[in-house]
Design a protein around this motif. Structure first.
Motif, PDB file in Angstrom:
ATOM      1  N   THR A 120      18.573  -9.846 -44.332  1.00 49.92           N
ATOM      2  CA  THR A 120      20.020  -9.625 -44.334  1.00 49.92           C
ATOM      3  C   THR A 120      20.318  -8.254 -43.744  1.00 49.92           C
ATOM      4  N   ASN A 150      22.111 -16.761 -39.018  1.00 48.80           N
ATOM      5  CA  ASN A 150      23.082 -17.485 -39.836  1.00 48.80           C
ATOM      6  C   ASN A 150      22.733 -18.975 -39.807  1.00 48.80           C
ATOM      7  N   GLY A 179      25.660  -8.143 -43.200  1.00 53.60           N
ATOM      8  CA  GLY A 179      25.650  -9.403 -43.933  1.00 53.60           C
ATOM      9  C   GLY A 179      25.111 -10.582 -43.151  1.00 53.60           C
ATOM     10  N   ASP A 180      24.928 -10.444 -41.828  1.00 48.11           N
ATOM     11  CA  ASP A 180      24.300 -11.526 -41.062  1.00 48.11           C
ATOM     12  C   ASP A 180      22.875 -11.740 -41.562  1.00 48.11           C
ATOM     13  N   ILE A 181      22.428 -12.995 -41.534  1.00 48.31           N
ATOM     14  CA  ILE A 181      21.079 -13.303 -41.998  1.00 48.31           C
ATOM     15  C   ILE A 181      20.240 -13.850 -40.847  1.00 48.31           C
TER      16      ILE A 181
END
Length: 210
Positions: A120, A150, A179-181
């Protein structure tokens, strides 16, 4: 006549020190009050300066803490493998499956989660990722896995051969928002193999914040 002149002179002589005494009595308190006013003004200014200095020190401390926190956030790097303690082949599965890399020798910034296999992004910036897949070849199954941001499958590492040990790798740079995964998803009907040599790995690091 002599008596009158002498009396007049005495009056004149006596009046001089009396007048000077009155003037001194008038001037002396006024000087004290002026000095007190100056001292009071100086104390008020000193108090204001000290309050301003205290506020400035508090603001400086806050800014230093923010910079330290930003510095800590900007230090992001990890390397992980499937963590084989023995010899094991994973797959094939009928659907795409997220690979969970449980052996994590490096996880600076704690952005990679070894329980889910998901990285993350803690800060907006450019990140570089690399992943390796490996297995023993056979005619029925290759070894392949996607890099996923994402929910989007982006690049795939894939290899297939009839026999022998096979491996493939890919690398990719991504612009990530906070917050992007990012994770690795094994292709359906493929296999990976791992042992204490840690052949299947997933690594990434922050190149620079943006």
């Amino acid at each position: 006549m002599k008596i009158s002149v002498s009396f007049t002179l005495l009056l004149l002589l006596g009046s001089v020190p009396t007048s000077e005494s009155v003037e001194c009595q008038r001037a002396f308190p006024e000087d004290i009050y002026a000095a007190l006013r100056e001292i009071t003004a100086s104390l008020v200014q000193l108090k204001a300066d000290m309050a301003l200095q205290t506020t400035g020190q508090a603001q400086l401390k806050t800014e230093v803490e923010k910079l330290n926190q930003q510095q800590r956030v900007q230090q992001v790097a990890f390397s992980a493998s499937l963590g084989g303690t023995g010899r094991a082949t994973i797959g094939p599965f009928p659907t795409d499956t997220t690979l969970i890399y449980k052996y994590v020798p490096t996880n600076i910034g704690k952005a990679y989660n070894p329980n889910t296999g998901v990285f993350t992004a803690p800060v907006r910036g450019a990140y570089n990722f690399e992943w390796w897949v490996a297995a023993f070849g056979d005619n029925g199954h290759g070894s392949g896995a996607w890099l996923v941001k994402n929910s989007n499958q982006l690049f795939m590492a894939y290899e297939q051969q009839a026999a022998g040990f096979m491996s493939s790798s890919k690398g990719m740079t991504l612009l990530l928002e906070v917050g992007d995964i990012v994770f690795i998803r094994m292709q359906a009907n493929t296999v990976v193999f791992d042992d204490p040599g840690h052949h299947n790995t997933f690594s990434g690091h922050l190149l620079f914040p943006m």
